[in-house]
Design a protein around this motif. Structure first.
Motif, PDB file in Angstrom:
ATOM      1  N   UNK A 161     -29.911 -18.727 -25.092  1.00 53.20           N
ATOM      2  CA  UNK A 161     -30.642 -17.637 -25.739  1.00 53.20           C
ATOM      3  C   UNK A 161     -31.570 -16.934 -24.752  1.00 53.20           C
ATOM      4  N   UNK A 162     -32.275 -17.722 -23.947  1.00 54.72           N
ATOM      5  CA  UNK A 162     -33.164 -17.142 -22.942  1.00 54.72           C
ATOM      6  C   UNK A 162     -32.372 -16.295 -21.950  1.00 54.72           C
ATOM      7  N   UNK A 163     -31.243 -16.795 -21.506  1.00 58.63           N
ATOM      8  CA  UNK A 163     -30.391 -16.087 -20.544  1.00 58.63           C
ATOM      9  C   UNK A 163     -29.954 -14.723 -21.080  1.00 58.63           C
ATOM     10  N   UNK A 164     -29.501 -14.706 -22.322  1.00 60.52           N
ATOM     11  CA  UNK A 164     -29.022 -13.447 -22.901  1.00 60.52           C
ATOM     12  C   UNK A 164     -30.163 -12.454 -23.068  1.00 60.52           C
ATOM     13  N   UNK A 165     -31.353 -12.941 -23.381  1.00 63.71           N
ATOM     14  CA  UNK A 165     -32.511 -12.050 -23.469  1.00 63.71           C
ATOM     15  C   UNK A 165     -32.838 -11.470 -22.097  1.00 63.71           C
ATOM     16  N   UNK A 166     -32.787 -12.295 -21.058  1.00 67.07           N
ATOM     17  CA  UNK A 166     -33.059 -11.788 -19.714  1.00 67.07           C
ATOM     18  C   UNK A 166     -32.037 -10.731 -19.309  1.00 67.07           C
ATOM     19  N   UNK A 167     -30.766 -10.957 -19.600  1.00 70.21           N
ATOM     20  CA  UNK A 167     -29.746  -9.957 -19.283  1.00 70.21           C
ATOM     21  C   UNK A 167     -29.978  -8.665 -20.061  1.00 70.21           C
ATOM     22  N   UNK A 168     -30.340  -8.802 -21.341  1.00 70.33           N
ATOM     23  CA  UNK A 168     -30.594  -7.616 -22.147  1.00 70.33           C
ATOM     24  C   UNK A 168     -31.793  -6.831 -21.624  1.00 70.33           C
ATOM     25  N   UNK A 169     -32.825  -7.524 -21.182  1.00 75.67           N
ATOM     26  CA  UNK A 169     -34.001  -6.829 -20.660  1.00 75.67           C
ATOM     27  C   UNK A 169     -33.714  -6.159 -19.324  1.00 75.67           C
ATOM     28  N   UNK A 170     -32.831  -6.727 -18.528  1.00 69.90           N
ATOM     29  CA  UNK A 170     -32.400  -6.037 -17.308  1.00 69.90           C
ATOM     30  C   UNK A 170     -31.633  -4.768 -17.654  1.00 69.90           C
TER      31      UNK A 170
END
Length: 209
Positions: A161-170
């Motif tokens: 979940x954290x990973x996907x949020x980081x990708x989305x914020x990029x």
């Protein structure tokens, strides 16, 4: 390969170092395809040695639970089939990579995919976070966490979940779409002071190298 299609994994272990004889006692993993969880893997495994009271308290995994578990050899053979050469992700990946390599060595398997580290990426893009432990980052990004940290599948789910949020914020912050695995590995190794300049330099919607 895109950064949103990989295997997110986590080990619980008898200690910190396979070189010193420590073994895996639990593996948990989720498979992401285009940012969607499409499969999961979880298993306790009997390391053939007792675990310490500290590890029991830390993980909630008891010697009694492990006595009934399949062998490390059996579980890791099944896990090798599950990952099937995919790229891999873990929080503090150097730890999990050491144990994955060690357990695979014991069964004659090799890790064919590459590892990315969500901790290293978080250090670059969340430089103001109190620290970069998984639990702290889950709170920092207000991700709902209904489970126990230091159990392998739960930690893998939270890391995903954290990973996907980081990708989305990029994507939303810098307009970078279709983020490649290789770009993320480059970003995770970039000195913190140069991260914003690196991200700002990409005006293309596709970063595929």
């Amino acid at each position: 390969m895109l950064a949103n299609s990989l295997i997110v994994l986590d080990f619980e272990t008898t200690g910190l170092s396979p070189v010193q004889g420590d073994r895996a006692i639990e593996i948990g993993a989720v498979k992401l395809e285009n940012g969607i969880v499409c499969d999961r893997f979880q298993a306790l495994m009997n390391p053939g040695q007792p675990i310490s009271p500290f590890i029991e308290s830390y993980t909630g995994i008891s010697n009694q639970m492990l006595a009934k578990a399949p062998s490390c050899q059996q579980v890791m053979t099944d896990f090798a089939a599950f990952i099937d050469g995919s790229n891999l992700l873990a929080h503090n990946a150097s730890f999990d990579a050491r144990f994955l390599n060690s357990e695979f060595d014991r069964i004659g398997e090799t890790v064919r995919g590459e590892f990315a580290c969500s901790l290293l990426l978080a250090r670059r893009i969340y430089q103001q976070a109190p620290n970069h432990q998984l639990g702290t980052l889950i709170d920092y990004k207000n991700i709902a966490a209904n489970g126990r940290f230091h159990r392998a599948l739960f930690d893998a789910e939270m890391t995903a979940q954290l990973w996907l949020i980081m990708l989305q914020e990029l994507n939303t912050g810098y307009g970078i779409e279709n983020i490649s695995f290789s770009f993320i590995k480059r970003l995770a190794k970039t000195p913190k002071a140069k991260v914003n300049a690196l991200l700002a330099s990409y005006t293309s919607k596709d970063v595929n190298y």
